[in-house]
Design an enzyme around this catalytic site. Sequence first.
Site, PDB file in Angstrom:
ATOM      1  CG  ASP A   1      -2.121   0.844   1.100  1.00  0.00           C
ATOM      2  OD1 ASP A   1      -3.158   0.498   1.666  1.00  0.00           O
ATOM      3  OD2 ASP A   1      -2.026   1.883   0.409  1.00  0.00           O
TER       4      ASP A   1
ATOM      5  CG  ASP B   1      -3.590   3.818  -3.374  1.00  0.00           C
ATOM      6  OD1 ASP B   1      -4.421   2.987  -3.774  1.00  0.00           O
ATOM      7  OD2 ASP B   1      -3.803   4.595  -2.429  1.00  0.00           O
ATOM      8  CD  GLU B   2      -5.722  -0.923  -2.152  1.00  0.00           C
ATOM      9  OE1 GLU B   2      -5.650  -1.833  -1.316  1.00  0.00           O
ATOM     10  OE2 GLU B   2      -6.604  -0.062  -2.137  1.00  0.00           O
TER      11      GLU B   2
END
Length: 362
Positions: free
Chosen positions: A16, A114-115
């Site tokens: 993350d 974003d992960e």
Amino acid sequence: MTGPEESGRGWVLHVDLDQFIAAVELLRRPELRGRPVVVGGTGDPTRPRTVAATATYEARAYGVHSGMPLRTALRLCPEAVFLPSDRPAYEAASEQVMATLRRFPVRVEVWGWDEAFVGARTDDPEALAADLRRAVLAATGLSCSVGIGDNKHQAKLASAFAKPAGVHRLTTGTWAQQMYERPTDALWGIGAKTARKLAGLGLHTVADLAAADPAELARHFGPVNGPWLHHLAHGRGESEVVTTPWVPRGHSRETTFPQDLTDASDIAGQVSALARQVASDAAEAGRAVVRVSVKVRFAPFLTRTRQSRLAAPTTDPAELTRVALAVLGRFDLTRPVRLLGVAVEYAPPGDEAPAYTLTALE
DNA sequence: TCTGGGGTCCTAGGACCC
DNA sequence: TCTGGGGTCCTAGGACCC
């Protein structure tokens, strides 16, 4: 990258990125480091009805947070720097991160900008997590946190515990000790509404929910959701990391207007424009549309949707516009309109033509 | 704090059919 | 004709997530 991933037991890691949007902006504008920065909309904090996508820690110190109207953020922190959202920049940075993860002997499942989930076999998942963090930082300048678990649910929660810039392990073995005293909305998939409903049943903590009767939960939350809540509380979840690219089920475009719309031809014009945009997106993605829905948010904040299934899949902009306008015609448009949206459902890829020859043989 | 935009999945009810 | 039971499709809304 020591390469022990062929041996050892299987793990799910959740990578993350820390403060992703703000971090990308600060990479491009190092001179803003240490200053309160708010990103959102067109970057104009005086424009009504736009909200912050993210705020740096310096801005948060003033009480600014993501989701807050920019005008409120400006009032709380007049010296903040306001930047526009730049999707292409975030997509490019995200691609770089995912490419970096794929260089490891692991499986990578992208789960948003974003992960990502990472599936690996190793005897030392902490060492792998540290390697991933170092590699992402070296390749992109971006910091991330890594959660380690037996499944995606555990890894996802673990990465939140690891923030910022850390590594944390949460497994079935330590689940009860780490999670049972927390409120039910600490679980991934339980939000404010469900937590309140659970509290109404006397279920406040993860331990309460884990001890609840699944049949009782099914009565209150439905045949799928009820048992699923029980599973969540026991720390169970999907453990298979899938590397095949996600196939979108649908697509949509929507706009909140700075001032309400009241003129019928304005409203129709905006719906046409949204429909053409969605049609163009679908054509670019090479996907046929099987359903069109129109969303209208009336002032002050009443949202309604209407939808229509198409007789046959299509990508034709004229047809999609025609259907969108027909669906719009089913609304009572006597109240001022603050938002309009057009959404489509895609046909599954390769499902555009009916396989009538096979049907005939059966 | 007057509340974005883009997604996913589930539920419930009605229509319709056998 | 006072009324079953199952299955499927469609629609509207809700909850959640980033």
